[in-house]
Motif scaffolding. Structure first.
Motif, mmCIF file in Angstrom:
data_model
loop_
_atom_site.group_PDB
_atom_site.id
_atom_site.type_symbol
_atom_site.label_atom_id
_atom_site.label_comp_id
_atom_site.label_asym_id
_atom_site.label_seq_id
_atom_site.Cartn_x
_atom_site.Cartn_y
_atom_site.Cartn_z
ATOM 1 N N VAL A 1 0.844 -1.209 0.000
ATOM 2 C CA VAL A 1 0.000 0.000 0.000
ATOM 3 C C VAL A 1 0.872 1.249 0.000
ATOM 4 C CG1 VAL A 1 -1.581 1.370 1.417
ATOM 5 C CG2 VAL A 1 -2.045 -1.047 1.021
ATOM 6 N N THR B 1 3.650 1.714 -1.347
ATOM 7 C CA THR B 1 4.302 1.931 -2.645
ATOM 8 C C THR B 1 3.317 1.838 -3.815
ATOM 9 O OG1 THR B 1 4.874 -0.432 -2.703
ATOM 10 C CG2 THR B 1 6.518 1.086 -1.813
ATOM 11 N N ASN B 2 2.019 1.841 -3.500
ATOM 12 C CA ASN B 2 0.979 1.760 -4.541
ATOM 13 C C ASN B 2 1.140 0.533 -5.435
ATOM 14 O OD1 ASN B 2 -0.284 4.254 -3.781
ATOM 15 N ND2 ASN B 2 1.346 5.362 -4.859
ATOM 16 N N GLN B 3 1.465 -0.607 -4.821
ATOM 17 C CA GLN B 3 1.650 -1.848 -5.568
ATOM 18 C C GLN B 3 0.773 -2.969 -5.021
ATOM 19 O OE1 GLN B 3 5.802 -2.940 -6.151
ATOM 20 N NE2 GLN B 3 6.440 -0.835 -5.773
#
Length: 328
Positions: free
Chosen positions: A83, A85-87
């Motif tokens: 979350v 690292t937006n992955q």
């Protein structure tokens, strides 16, 4: 055997249900086969079988529960890291890789647990002679005991290694990366603390038995080795956090000095604001190291370590109570 690897959708009650059920089933089997018949005075072999039946049953359930709880904690930590690292879309991919490694560990643990049981039977002479039914069941239940214990030890180090090598490199820089290291560090600490709890069950194996000096040395050495193995990933992560924190501070100080030089030459009008932001970030980085282990975390570690000698004191107290006249 329902292990549900790396799921964060289970509640505490469901995680503990099957391990508790397994423990009760094992105790029931040992009771009906005669291993839990109360040994008389001087019946050394019967006392050893009695202790083994209780100790292995409790530890089998404990390691199974610890393994399932670890998987849930790893899944939650993985989600937290992704979350940041937006992955989050890669969660399934990481979970599949962890599951593949878990299957390899299962295979290796099965082989090792069978080998340990066979070697033990050979040394104890349990293969060449006809044995009582309760001894046969004790031997059989030693396999799942060793299997879960070895599997747990495999997993507790490999999960931290996976998160550090496969997920952490994508955590970004400075503050986000340091926060990610702290998240993994807290996971490793939690797992290690919970694993050390298994050592508090070990004294049951010496109930109403003389404890030779060699046993004391072996148990002390084993406790030290297991403790080092469990906390070594935590120690490595703590060292990594300190080195990266130092590198981040040096990086920020270089930018601050460069900003001060530009500000002195009046090259940029917004340099003062930039320097203030860098100083704030530097302060945050310096404070992060002080908050790695909160007082509550230190208290949990101290309490866990204290439980080991306390468990031995309780063993001696139980033996003293058993020897009182009303027990005869």
């Amino acid at each position: 055997m329902k292990l549900n690897p790396y799921s964060n959708m289970q509640k505490g009650a469901s995680i503990g249900f099957f391990p508790l059920l397994a423990t009760l089933i094992l105790l029931s089997v040992h009771y009906f086969t005669g291993a839990l018949d109360w040994p008389g005075v001087g019946e050394v072999r019967a006392q050893r079988d009695f202790n083994s039946a209780i100790g292995m049953s409790l530890l089998t359930g404990y390691f199974w529960f610890a393994l399932r709880l670890m998987h849930q904690n790893v899944a939650s930590t993985l989600i937290s890291l992704l979350v940041k690292t937006n992955q989050l879309s890669q969660f399934s991919s990481h979970r599949n890789e962890l599951a593949v490694e878990f299957k390899h560990h299962i295979f290796n643990a099965i082989i090792i647990s069978i080998m340990i049981t066979i070697v033990y039977c050979m040394f104890e002479g349990l293969i060449s002679v006809k044995q009582e039914i309760h001894v046969l069941f004790l031997t059989a239940t030693a396999v799942p005991f060793w299997f879960l214990a070895i599997l747990f030890l495999f997993q507790i180090s490999s999960n931290i290694k996976y998160l550090t090598n496969k997920v952490l490199p994508h955590a970004g820089g400075n503050i986000d990366r340091l926060k990610s290291i702290m998240t993994i560090l807290k996971l490793g600490t939690t797992n290690s603390i919970f694993a050390m709890g298994a050592l508090t069950i070990f004294p049951i194996f010496w109930l109403k038995k003389d404890i030779p000096s060699i046993d004391v040395l072996v148990v002390t050495f084993f406790t030290g080795v297991v403790g080092f193995y469990l906390f070594w990933p935590v120690i490595k992560l703590k060292s990594k956090l300190e080195s990266e924190q130092e590198a981040a501070v040096l990086f920020l100080e270089e930018h601050i000095e460069d900003g001060i030089k530009r500000c002195a030459k009046q090259q940029e009008s917004n340099t003062a604001v930039s320097i203030e932001q860098l100083e704030s970030e530097k302060e945050r980085v310096l404070k992060m190291g002080a908050h790695v282990f909160a007082p509550r975390d230190k208290a949990r570690v101290a309490a866990c370590l204290a439980l080991i000698p306390i468990s031995w004191v309780l063993l001696f107290l139980l033996e003293w109570l058993i020897q009182l006249p009303r027990y005869y």
